[in-house]
Design a protein around this motif. Structure first.
Motif, PDB file in Angstrom:
ATOM      1  N   GLN A 275     -18.573  -8.281  -7.004  1.00  0.00           N
ATOM      2  CA  GLN A 275     -18.596  -6.912  -6.469  1.00  0.00           C
ATOM      3  C   GLN A 275     -20.018  -6.341  -6.462  1.00  0.00           C
ATOM      4  OE1 GLN A 275     -15.675  -4.843  -8.851  1.00  0.00           O
ATOM      5  NE2 GLN A 275     -13.974  -5.555  -7.591  1.00  0.00           N
TER       6      GLN A 275
ATOM      7  N   THR B 275     -15.391   5.590   0.095  1.00  0.00           N
ATOM      8  CA  THR B 275     -15.000   4.532  -0.845  1.00  0.00           C
ATOM      9  C   THR B 275     -15.846   3.292  -0.607  1.00  0.00           C
ATOM     10  OG1 THR B 275     -13.418   3.585   0.707  1.00  0.00           O
ATOM     11  CG2 THR B 275     -12.604   5.308  -0.778  1.00  0.00           C
TER      12      THR B 275
ATOM     13  N   ARG C 280     -10.694 -13.608  -2.947  1.00  0.00           N
ATOM     14  CA  ARG C 280     -11.731 -12.620  -2.616  1.00  0.00           C
ATOM     15  C   ARG C 280     -13.056 -13.305  -2.284  1.00  0.00           C
ATOM     16  NH1 ARG C 280      -9.171  -8.813  -7.084  1.00  0.00           N
ATOM     17  NH2 ARG C 280      -8.464  -7.112  -5.771  1.00  0.00           N
TER      18      ARG C 280
ATOM     19  N   THR D 110      -5.387  -8.540  -2.478  1.00  0.00           N
ATOM     20  CA  THR D 110      -6.630  -9.267  -2.735  1.00  0.00           C
ATOM     21  C   THR D 110      -7.130 -10.049  -1.522  1.00  0.00           C
ATOM     22  OG1 THR D 110      -5.284 -11.091  -3.534  1.00  0.00           O
ATOM     23  CG2 THR D 110      -6.081  -9.521  -5.176  1.00  0.00           C
TER      24      THR D 110
ATOM     25  N   TYR E 212      -7.197   1.568  -1.398  1.00  0.00           N
ATOM     26  CA  TYR E 212      -6.239   0.512  -1.100  1.00  0.00           C
ATOM     27  C   TYR E 212      -5.823  -0.138  -2.418  1.00  0.00           C
ATOM     28  CZ  TYR E 212      -4.364  -2.888   2.273  1.00  0.00           C
ATOM     29  OH  TYR E 212      -3.555  -3.665   3.064  1.00  0.00           O
TER      30      TYR E 212
ATOM     31  N   TYR F  31     -13.401  -1.958   2.659  1.00  0.00           N
ATOM     32  CA  TYR F  31     -12.209  -2.809   2.605  1.00  0.00           C
ATOM     33  C   TYR F  31     -12.107  -3.612   3.892  1.00  0.00           C
ATOM     34  CZ  TYR F  31     -10.926   0.761  -0.840  1.00  0.00           C
ATOM     35  OH  TYR F  31     -10.929   1.624  -1.886  1.00  0.00           O
TER      36      TYR F  31
ATOM     37  N   ARG G 121     -15.676  -3.303   8.786  1.00  0.00           N
ATOM     38  CA  ARG G 121     -15.050  -2.952   7.510  1.00  0.00           C
ATOM     39  C   ARG G 121     -14.447  -1.550   7.614  1.00  0.00           C
ATOM     40  NH1 ARG G 121     -20.203  -3.377   3.872  1.00  0.00           N
ATOM     41  NH2 ARG G 121     -20.800  -1.807   5.404  1.00  0.00           N
TER      42      ARG G 121
ATOM     43  N   CYS H 141       0.811  -1.215   0.000  1.00  0.00           N
ATOM     44  CA  CYS H 141       0.000   0.000   0.000  1.00  0.00           C
ATOM     45  C   CYS H 141       0.848   1.270   0.000  1.00  0.00           C
ATOM     46  CB  CYS H 141      -0.972  -0.015   1.166  1.00  0.00           C
ATOM     47  SG  CYS H 141      -0.192  -0.142   2.768  1.00  0.00           S
TER      48      CYS H 141
ATOM     49  N   ALA I 245      -8.744  -5.416  -0.960  1.00  0.00           N
ATOM     50  CA  ALA I 245      -9.528  -4.480  -1.760  1.00  0.00           C
ATOM     51  C   ALA I 245     -10.242  -5.288  -2.839  1.00  0.00           C
ATOM     52  CB  ALA I 245      -8.613  -3.443  -2.400  1.00  0.00           C
TER      53      ALA I 245
ATOM     54  N   LEU J 226      -8.636   2.879  -6.571  1.00  0.00           N
ATOM     55  CA  LEU J 226      -9.150   2.596  -5.234  1.00  0.00           C
ATOM     56  C   LEU J 226      -8.299   3.331  -4.207  1.00  0.00           C
ATOM     57  CD1 LEU J 226      -9.399  -1.304  -5.546  1.00  0.00           C
ATOM     58  CD2 LEU J 226     -11.033   0.392  -6.333  1.00  0.00           C
TER      59      LEU J 226
ATOM     60  N   VAL K 130      -9.218  -4.326   6.306  1.00  0.00           N
ATOM     61  CA  VAL K 130      -7.845  -3.858   6.466  1.00  0.00           C
ATOM     62  C   VAL K 130      -7.550  -3.593   7.950  1.00  0.00           C
ATOM     63  CG1 VAL K 130      -8.546  -1.520   5.786  1.00  0.00           C
ATOM     64  CG2 VAL K 130      -6.157  -2.148   5.652  1.00  0.00           C
TER      65      VAL K 130
END
Lengths: 556, 103
Positions: A437, A339, A492, A214, A209, A342, A234, A49, A192, A207, A344
């Motif tokens: 998605q 956004t 994912r 993945t 991130y 994610y 999230r 990142c 992401a 994006l 993270v």
């Protein structure tokens, strides 16, 4: 296509040569003479990142404040769902790693007395355009550290709940690696690309991130039966519209407030935690008072110039936007938007469930950085400290023997990969990724659902993801890069299932926008606990655990 | 956001191929190319790595891009970023790595 088998032995395998991984390699060599192997999907010089750079270190403790203050701040921001033991051990190392980074050549802003200039009490300002090359060089400078770039790790080798190594493929050549190790650190970063992004066309990879992160490490852990925590928390970043560039430099750096289309400052209406700032922006827009902005009109020309340069060091697209449009922030407010969500762990508390030493529930497997749960607000410096803690703890495994790989198991893995080279032209990775998605967006609380979901919508999301898992088995590749794309989609999808299960399990709304459950719109004291999960016989089992405070040492 | 590679300026050194965090750049007939520009994250690692200023960052039209192209050149601690607009006007910003962000 036939894959060539190669066997590698190392003592400490680090999966992912990003922020935490590079630093962990360096730290490990300060405690042990054993060998280290970093397996990196891209190139350590600019992977992860931090590829574009960063212009502040957001986890630092200014004079007069203590590590406990940092713990208290992170706990409040996460509405209590944090691991006190992890946060405190991280916070205690923050200032030490900041000093190390400076010694390695990172530029940090100082005043005339030579003290760091802080932004608030948790942040130092830097020129971090080259922070990733600095971290990569720091790892390379230590002996006995081998780096394999363009090598994509996709599964662990585990026996009797003890990690023995990992499988990997080369991105650019038909090679399957079987890597055996005494201990392994997962430092692959977060995920992401689970949800539909802000842009749906050509710019769909713009994006917050990296689209290349993945969730590989999380998915490998889930598949291997590791316990995961707080995946329902999230992270949604509040960003500059279109360029998805950071807003902190404007909000904290030049003091720009969040205003709605009527010019009203709306921050106080919704609260000031990270999730509430996103939530407020969504609510104002839904109430017809959008779009929302950071109020930059009126800043000086000098500030304009400084901002142009500041963004070049972390998000050059924003500088490009200002320059090509000739509309600088001093004359036009900067529109903001949330956004897609994610997973993270550097920002929220989602990731592997680890003990105080950052060891996961799989013996010999450690986690640090964005894959490690329970320790939000770690940012760059916290990820470095976690890498150090994990590396130090991994030393205890160095007297173990390296286990011989199981030939039958390797053959099964090899055949499964090779099966994707048999043509099945009806399905594409892109089509399935878009379907995934879209399902997550609509039914599991994406941007276009205003981050909201219900028990019923989550059931639909889970059904759709399960169907896509089936379809993804039939995907075909013509080269190794395409095989990597298939593996990434599979990662994912694995993670999506676990995220959905976690969202469904927490029957409250503790964090607006991050986990907005419309059937349970209020926060509940009953849910002041961790929601964890483990994959058992193909099904996700939810486990709840009581909160762990600082001062305790947590063991599995 | 993506990149555009100028085949005339490219000398085929391959440094961009090695640096891209997405593995998106390849050598084709000894020139760098990006077969799937829509997969680019816009991190500009390749833009900075290219010693020939052959790689330019741009904003896609779907995110409001106006056709500007931005390249970079490095000299020691200095990074020279040049934005060229479709009308031919250009602007260069110089950033010294020894100077910190002030915000």
């Amino acid at each position: 296509m036939d894959l060539q088998l190669r066997y590698l032995n190392t003592d400490f395998l680090i999966i992912g040569g990003g922020t935490a991984g590079c630093w962990a390699a360096r730290a490990f060599r300060e405690h042990s003479n054993a060998r280290v192997l970093i397996a990196e999907k891209a190139n350590v010089k600019r992977s992860g990142c931090l590829a574009a750079g960063v212009n502040a270190l957001n986890a630092y403790i200014a004079p007069g404040k203590t590590p406990q203050d940092y713990v208290d701040y992170a706990r409040a921001d996460a509405e209590g769902i944090v691991r006190g033991d992890l946060l405190l051990s991280m916070a205690e190392g923050l200032n030490r790693v900041v000093a190390s980074l400076e010694a390695l050549g990172l530029t940090i802003l100082k005043d005339e007395q030579g003290r760091y200039v802080t932004r608030g009490w948790r942040n130092v300002k830097i020129n971090g355009e080259n922070i990733k090359p600095i971290l990569a060089e720091a790892a390379k400078a230590k002996g006995h550290i081998s780096i394999l770039n363009r090598v994509n790790v996709f599964d662990y080798i585990v026996k009797d709940n003890r990690i023995l190594g990992a499988y990997a493929i080369r991105v650019d050549r038909p090679v399957l690696y079987v890597i055996s190790a005494k201990a392994v650190l997962c430092a692959t970063g977060g995920a992401a690309g689970l949800y539909q992004p802000n842009h749906l066309g050509f710019s769909r990879h713009k994006l917050w991130y990296p689209p290349f992160n993945t969730g590989a490490g999380l998915a490998m852990g889930i598949r291997a039966g590791a316990e995961m925590t707080t995946l329902e928390m999230r992270f949604i970043a509040l960003r500059c519209k279109d360029t998805i560039a950071p807003t902190g430099t404007l909000a904290q750096g030049v003091g720009a407030r969040q205003i709605n289309a009527l010019g009203e400052v709306y921050e106080e209406r919704y609260g000031l935690t990270t999730s509430e700032r996103v939530h407020g922006t969504v609510m104002e827009t839904q109430a017809g008072r959008g779009p929302c902005y950071l109020q930059t009109i009126g800043i000086s020309k000098e500030q304009d110039e400084d901002l142009l340069k500041a963004y070049l060091n972390m998000a050059p697209g924003q500088t490009l936007r200002w320059l090509e449009s000739r509309r600088m922030p001093s004359v036009q407010n900067v529109e903001i938007e949330g956004t897609e969500p994610y997973i993270v762990g550097g920002h929220t508390a989602s990731g592997y469930w680890v003990d105080t030493n950052r060891e996961t529930t799989l013996g010999g497997l450690f986690a640090a950085g964005d894959v490690a749960g329970g320790c939000p607000q770690k940012y760059v410096t916290g990820a470095l400290v976690e890498g150090e803690i994990a590396a130090r703890a991994a030393v205890k495994y160095m007297n173990d023997e390296i286990a011989a790989p199981d030939a039958d198991a390797i053959e099964v893995v090899k055949r499964k990969l090779e099966s994707h080279f048999i043509a099945q032209p009806t399905l594409t990775v892109d089509a399935l990724e878009e379907a995934m998605q879209a399902a997550m967006d609509e039914y599991a609380g994406g941007i276009r659902a205003f981050y909201r979901y219900s028990d019923e919508s989550l059931v639909i999301a889970d059904e759709k993801i399960r169907e896509l898992v089936q379809q993804s088995e039939q995907l075909s590749a013509t080269d190794m890069q395409e095989l990597v794309y298939i593996l990434e989609l599979s990662e994912r999808l694995t993670l999506c299932r676990s995220v959905i299960a976690h969202l469904a399990a927490r029957k409250e709304t503790r964090w607006h926008s991050f986990a907005e459950h419309t059937d349970y719109p209020e926060k509940s004291a009953e849910w002041a606990l961790y929601v964890n999960s483990r994959l058992e016989n193909g099904e996700i089992r939810i486990i709840t655990r009581p909160l762990v405070r600082e001062g305790e040492v947590y063991e599995h | 956001m993506s990149i555009e590679i100028d085949r005339e300026k490219c000398v085929g050194c391959g440094s961009c191929v090695g640096i891209c965090p997405g593995g998106l750049i390849r050598l084709d007939d000894e020139k760098a190319c990006i077969p799937q520009p829509e997969r680019c994250w816009g991190c500009a690692s390749c833009v900075k790595e290219c010693s020939e200023e052959a790689i330019a960052l741009f904003l896609g039209e779907d995110m409001g891009g106006l056709g500007g192209r931005m390249t970079a050149r490095q000299e020691d601690t200095l990074l020279f970023w040049t934005l060229t607009r479709p009308d031919g006007t250009a602007q260069t910003l110089t950033v010294d790595r020894r100077d910190s962000n002030k915000y």
